[in-house]
Design a protein around this motif. Sequence first.
Motif: not given
Ligand SMILES: Cc1cc2nc3c(=O)[nH]c(=O)nc-3n(C[C@H](O)[C@H](O)[C@H](O)COP(=O)(O)OP(=O)(O)OC[C@H]3O[C@@H](n4cnc5c(N)ncnc54)[C@H](O)[C@@H]3O)c2cc1C
Length: 488
Positions: A40, A43-44, A65-66, A73, A75, A77, A133, A157, A190, A298, A317, A329-330
């Motif tokens: 994945g 950002p994380a 990355e899938a 996308r 999220g 702010t 995003r 994956l 992910g 979700p 996440d 979240g970010l």
């Molecule tokens: C409705 C909503 C509004 C939000 N608003 C905000 C906001 O305003 N400000 C804020 O700070 N946070 C906000 N958030 C939270 C924020 O979006 C998340 O906390 C943040 O995106 C988490 O980053 P991440 O990298 O952990 O996960 P993600 O951003 O979900 O990234 C996961 C990555 O993994 C990849 N992936 C998934 N499955 C696979 C696989 N099997 N194989 C390979 N790659 C895969 C995906 O394509 C994706 O690129 C919001 C969340 C939601 C649901």
Amino acid sequence: MRWNAIPITCRKFFRVTLDPIDCLPIAMFHPQTTHIAIIGAGPAGAATALALSTHAPELRISLIEASDYRQMRFGETLHPAARLLLQRLQLWDAFLAENHAPSHGIISIWGQDAPTHNDFFTSLLGLGFHLDRCRFDAWMMTVAEQRGVRIMRQNRLTGAMRTDTGWRLQLIDADNRRIALDADFVVDAGGRRAPFARLVGARRVLYDRLIGAFLLFEDKQDTAIDSRTLIEASADGWWYGARLPGGRIAAACMTDVDITRRLSLAHRGAWLTAAMQAQHLSRWLGGAQPTGTPILCPAQAGRLDVCTGWHWLAVGDAAVSFDPLSGQGLVQALRGGISAAYAIADSLMQQPAASVRYAAGIDAEVCAFLSARDHYYALEQRWPDQHFWRRRQQRVELSPQQLLQAAPEADSHPASLLYLSQAQRRRVLDLCLRQRTAHEIVHNLCVETKLPARHWLLVLQYLIKIGALILMPHPRSLSDFPSANLIK
Ligand SMILES: Cc1cc2nc3c(=O)[nH]c(=O)nc-3n(C[C@H](O)[C@H](O)[C@H](O)COP(=O)(O)OP(=O)(O)OC[C@H]3O[C@@H](n4cnc5c(N)ncnc54)[C@H](O)[C@@H]3O)c2cc1C
């Protein structure tokens, strides 16, 4: 052939087989290799890769990355606190050059009809941002590539098997080809689906059933001039609006899954009718024009029951997702990536305490989040009888001296994983194998988990409601035992 269909005698290379997954034998015997596989590139995942590439440059890192970042996308702010983290990752100047839209603060209509303003202008950390995003996530991945991280684009994956030294991953690329990748350590970044952790048996514990119904607007004439994020509570949930770069606006109704269905929020007409509840949002949108149909996203708060394991950990996440109301979240994803990089480097240097420390950090974040969430939802008392608010403002009605016992065959009860993990449910039911007072049970659980007493009291009430715990006779009256002492 399916991996779990390989005869035991052929499995000498593998100690554990996991979910049934299609796999061509050729992929198994010509694996690519890496030290760290990060699943994945949100950002994380990108933050983990960037922090690792600085902290442990000798490691070969693969970021998988899938997607192709074309799908919308949410999220967007970015809280001002992200600045320190982007500086830590040596990304700040390059980030500014990306020209995302500035965010000057938050207007909230919460607990009262009048708006309150939290202007970032007064913050020492400076402005926040409204991100595009897709562009932001793709940019972080590209910077990681420039710093030597191997990027595997559009690779998903789909399977994992434990080997003697780490994990063999099965990936499927954009042309549907299967690839095997051997990694010493795997990072699940992910997102909420936690694709690796779930393959190896971890499960997600949910704290609510929140979902966002998003509608995009176009604001070509710049009529909605306020660059602040707007949050407005209403009878059925809360609404928010944020400007996006490029004259677009994202507006959403955040509510529970069943309420989304009742209000038909997936339909544009119904969404616009429901949005009339949110008078400030309607005014804030000005003359902006809706485009397309609502997108459901979700947004449940939740965590993995286990977020580290043998040669793996989860970050962002995938490990824990907060209610978007927190706007964290970010920041949590970037901070988590930096902490994960240290934990991984230490784990590979045979320091087992590293992953224990990392997991304890996540537990502490969850604990702080649950307390803060209860606090904020309790501030809104205008609709005490509406389902959305009642669920978040549940009262503790259980007497501390109420005797409880596990129901016969409570363990086989088909309870969902709302509030607690399988292991936690098992622990509560074990504690209740003989009659105990609610106070005694909650005290034990608080000491063991550090989660707030209110959380455990609500868990007990939930288990009583679904019939897994039985109220035993002769409780003493609530007034004899002020429950305030139990509630943090
Ligand atoms: C409705 C909503 C509004 C939000 N608003 C905000 C906001 O305003 N400000 C804020 O700070 N946070 C906000 N958030 C939270 C924020 O979006 C998340 O906390 C943040 O995106 C988490 O980053 P991440 O990298 O952990 O996960 P993600 O951003 O979900 O990234 C996961 C990555 O993994 C990849 N992936 C998934 N499955 C696979 C696989 N099997 N194989 C390979 N790659 C895969 C995906 O394509 C994706 O690129 C919001 C969340 C939601 C649901």
